[in-house]
Design a protein around this motif. Structure first.
Motif, short mmCIF file in Angstrom:
data_model
loop_
_atom_site.label_atom_id
_atom_site.label_comp_id
_atom_site.label_asym_id
_atom_site.label_seq_id
_atom_site.Cartn_x
_atom_site.Cartn_y
_atom_site.Cartn_z
N GLY A 59 -3.05 -2.91 -7.85
CA GLY A 59 -3.57 -2.57 -6.75
C GLY A 59 -3.40 -3.68 -5.53
O GLY A 59 -3.06 -4.72 -5.95
N SER A 108 3.88 1.43 -0.98
CA SER A 108 4.88 1.81 -2.23
C SER A 108 4.07 1.71 -3.39
O SER A 108 4.55 2.24 -4.65
CB SER A 108 5.88 0.66 -2.10
OG SER A 108 5.09 -0.48 -2.58
N GLY A 109 2.82 1.37 -3.59
CA GLY A 109 2.14 1.10 -4.72
C GLY A 109 2.61 -0.23 -5.62
O GLY A 109 2.12 -0.02 -6.90
N ARG A 110 3.47 -1.00 -5.09
CA ARG A 110 4.14 -2.13 -5.55
C ARG A 110 3.87 -3.47 -5.04
O ARG A 110 3.77 -3.44 -3.77
CB ARG A 110 5.52 -1.85 -5.97
CG ARG A 110 5.95 -0.81 -6.79
CD ARG A 110 7.42 -0.41 -6.64
NE ARG A 110 7.69 0.39 -7.82
CZ ARG A 110 7.52 1.61 -8.13
NH1 ARG A 110 6.55 2.43 -7.30
NH2 ARG A 110 7.90 2.33 -9.24
N ARG A 140 0.92 -1.07 -0.04
CA ARG A 140 0.11 -0.13 0.12
C ARG A 140 0.74 1.26 -0.05
O ARG A 140 0.68 2.14 -0.78
CB ARG A 140 -0.82 -0.17 1.28
CG ARG A 140 -1.87 1.04 1.38
CD ARG A 140 -2.95 1.38 0.13
NE ARG A 140 -3.65 0.10 -0.09
CZ ARG A 140 -4.82 -0.49 0.50
NH1 ARG A 140 -5.40 0.32 1.48
NH2 ARG A 140 -5.55 -1.49 0.31
#
Lengths: 450, 450
Positions: free
Chosen positions: B50, A283-285, A281
């Protein structure tokens, strides 16, 4: 309603992998008789060889046959052939060179197994521990390297709960880089966890596994949480009457509190999955992408690594990582060199220092690991606090990364020990590592006395 | 009893991949309206992004959602995340260097699409064909390289039926090396196939797809053989009431004769699976191992390749291979250079000569490919017999490897065209390749006249 494992046999059996990965409690080894390392050698048994393999040599994910001993000895080197996975790319540059200075005399180093008065040789310990591959680096050079059974230098092996150490290291890096605040509550990063036991724990408590959560690993209890965790993460289609959580993230939201956060070390796989969610969440990775970008591409790895995934594509942060033995050794050597390796500072020195200082010995002692007295747990590393300041990553069935800063030694080991707790192999592993460390430091090899 | 696809929806849908790979018949493109390449861009649509992805952006193998257009545009670059696979190892040496001499002016090369009087630019054709990645080598140098959507240089993509070409090439190598006799009957190599339609066919007839077998690909017919093939090879657990063959090898034994061997070209995926079985039996190695040992380790590949497997671990020889675009180009360049590449003779010259000479045009013509008049099929390569002696590997949804010996040009393309027959993209592909070949040879670029 918790998912009942005896309800749909095939599905439940397929959950065994996750279960087994989660197993690392303080229980002592059972005394069940298993075929020894030679008898159970997966190359000798011929699993999945032939066109087609003989029916009794075919292993399937769906019926759990792949993870029964001794078949499991083949599967740990072939998870990718059994389930969906996601790559941890090394990029496409040439691998970093691992220089060699082989010392075959290590085979004859002897040590006293814990609780035993009979000396054992290093060579014998490898069989005793059902070793699949082992490599010893001294001052960064390969002094010893062996492969057994179906594992080769170019193969890959599940690292089981050593996965947790990679995730904890990523978290420590993000803390050191100011991207993650370890004192913030988990629910501030992942609001979906607000109503679970994780919500009001701090990120630090996840990283050190001092959360107070209910996560029973009692296999005799069909309502144990560990069954629900395994069923949720299983990538196979869910049975038609399945009512439980359908992914790791859905499972984590169902975890209930038990006890108080921050008081004691409780080794629970679910903590790492929750930490993985926080990192994803922030890092978006995905964890697989983070591992690739922050570590694998910089390490000079010679192979891609990979992770198992659930049915929504979420990598199994608690235990799904697979890699080559040499790449695990490279990671260990990078840690030993304070994060600087392959010509660059890969991990901030502050993060390494935080790992090496360890966690609370008091909190650790409450978990009752009889063989690990005086140890602690920090950033998902096991810290011995021995005179050499050694620290470890540990995975079920004998996976290990052992770093001894004083001896300038790194040992990476893959194994497929029949007993699903490291208490079964620690007695013939930990003293062996210490003996080789002493040997490499030039101490005279003396057959241990009684 | 044949497996009825409508019987168990989830299972049948999951079979779509195999079906789609098998599709390459002479049918013309439907005129159904699909979202264009920009609208259907998988990066723009955010599949599997996501933590977790939004519910309507999660793709699953089990329910077939992964292979519906436009979701399929993500899946073709992520098969490994959806199903079990086996590695085709490159080894651990450094990748061979691909020198660059970029020519962005290629974007403006124009050509007349087949059956059209409106010139189209190369640049526009890439979108028209839903290209995911394309690379052009001229005299061994990269003159053009582009990636779209979710594919990157470091990603991997399904090559679909280009897999067949790799298997046919392996067979041609083994023939040239005297390891395989193309005139022997299939049943002599694989006795289990004696009672199937393959038994009394020659290996050569398999290699050139001139067997007379019944293998209906009529999707409207629930008893079509193609459904049974897909269901047999599907690695997911079989439904409880499933009665059909449970692996590719079991399926092949059920194939019935239709027509006469050796008379006409009939493009049938099952031929390649049968050839794969012959090669595995002769060599004692799986197709994945053979590809690794005989080609991938020698090619200087920059990534491992991988193959999907059935539930017994058999790689899908008819369509299960995945690789990076640059590695497909390396393979093509090696073929163009008569099998010599990366400092060694990888494929015997005799095998390359046999591929380039092509097969029987007469046999080919009977298959009725309106757009491929005068072509032939040999060792699972498509041979144009045009003035440049160009020859191709072709996979459904637009996968292509195009080798033009006269222009010293190799083009590798990955695509995710919505229509599952290459007749849908040939009109804007084949003339484009020829136009670039002429351009690279220094012919003046002239806007084609009507």
């Amino acid at each position: 309603m918790p998912y009942h494992p005896s309800h749909l046999t095939a599905f439940a059996f397929a959950a065994v992998l996750t279960l087994s990965m989660a197993l690392a409690g303080p229980a002592h080894a059972e005394t069940t008789a298993f075929p020894d390392a030679i008898e159970s050698d997966p190359a000798r048994l011929g699993w999945m060889v032939g066109s087609p393999p003989p029916p009794d040599r075919i292993l399937r994910f769906e019926d759990g046959s792949y993870f029964r001993f001794p078949a499991m000895r083949w599967s740990v080197s072939h998870f990718r052939q059994l389930m969906p996975t996601i790559n941890v790319s090394r990029g496409t540059a040439a691998a970093g060179r691992l220089r060699q200075a082989l010392r075959d005399d290590i085979d004859d180093v002897t040590f006293l197994p814990m609780g035993s008065d009979r000396p054992m040789s290093w060579r014998d310990a490898l069989l005793e521990n059902y070793t699949d591959g082992i490599i010893v680096l001294h001052k960064g050079r390969v002094v010893y390297e062996r492969y057994f059974g179906v594992l080769t230098r170019e193969g890959q092996h599940g690292v089981m709960s050593v996965t947790k150490t990679f995730v904890g290291t990523l978290a420590a890096m993000m803390v050191a880089d100011g991207e993650l605040d370890p004192e913030r509550k988990v629910e501030e990063y992942v609001p979906e966890l607000a109503r679970s036991a994780f919500g009001n724990a701090t990120v630090r408590q996840l990283m050190d596994m001092t959360t107070g959560i209910r996560f029973s690993e009692d296999y005799a209890d069909p309502n144990a949480d560990v069954w629900a965790h395994a069923a949720a993460g299983n990538p196979l289609p869910k049975p038609a009457d399945y009512q439980g959580p359908r992914s790791y993230y859905e499972f984590l939201q169902t975890v209930q509190p038990e006890g108080t956060h921050g008081e004691a070390f409780h080794y629970r796989t679910a903590n790492t999955d929750a930490l993985g969610w926080v990192l994803a969440r922030v890092s978006g990775r995905s964890i697989a992408q983070l591992l690739s970008e922050k570590i694998w591409r910089k390490l000079g790895a010679e192979q891609d690594a990979y992770m198992s995934v659930d049915s929504t594509g979420t990598p199994f942060a608690g235990g799904g990582l697979n890699m080559s033995l040499r790449d695990l050794a490279r990671f260990g050597e990078m840690i030993r060199q304070d994060g600087r390796y392959n010509g660059q500072q890969i991990i901030p020195k502050a993060a390494i220092a935080d790992i090496r200082q360890g966690g609370s010995k008091e909190a650790f002692s409450k978990a009752g690991y009889a063989l690990l007295a005086g140890w602690s747990y920090r950033n998902m590393w096991w810290v011995t606090h021995n005179p050499h300041g050694a620290f470890m990553a540990r995975g079920v069935h004998g996976q290990a990364l052992y770093i001894d800063p004083v001896a300038e030694m790194v040992i990476a080991r893959f194994a497929s020990h029949p007993v699903a707790t490291n208490a079964a192999n620690d007695p013939t592993s930990l003293p062996a590592y210490q003996a080789v460390a002493a040997y490499l430091m030039g101490r005279k090899q003396v057959t241990p006395e009684k």
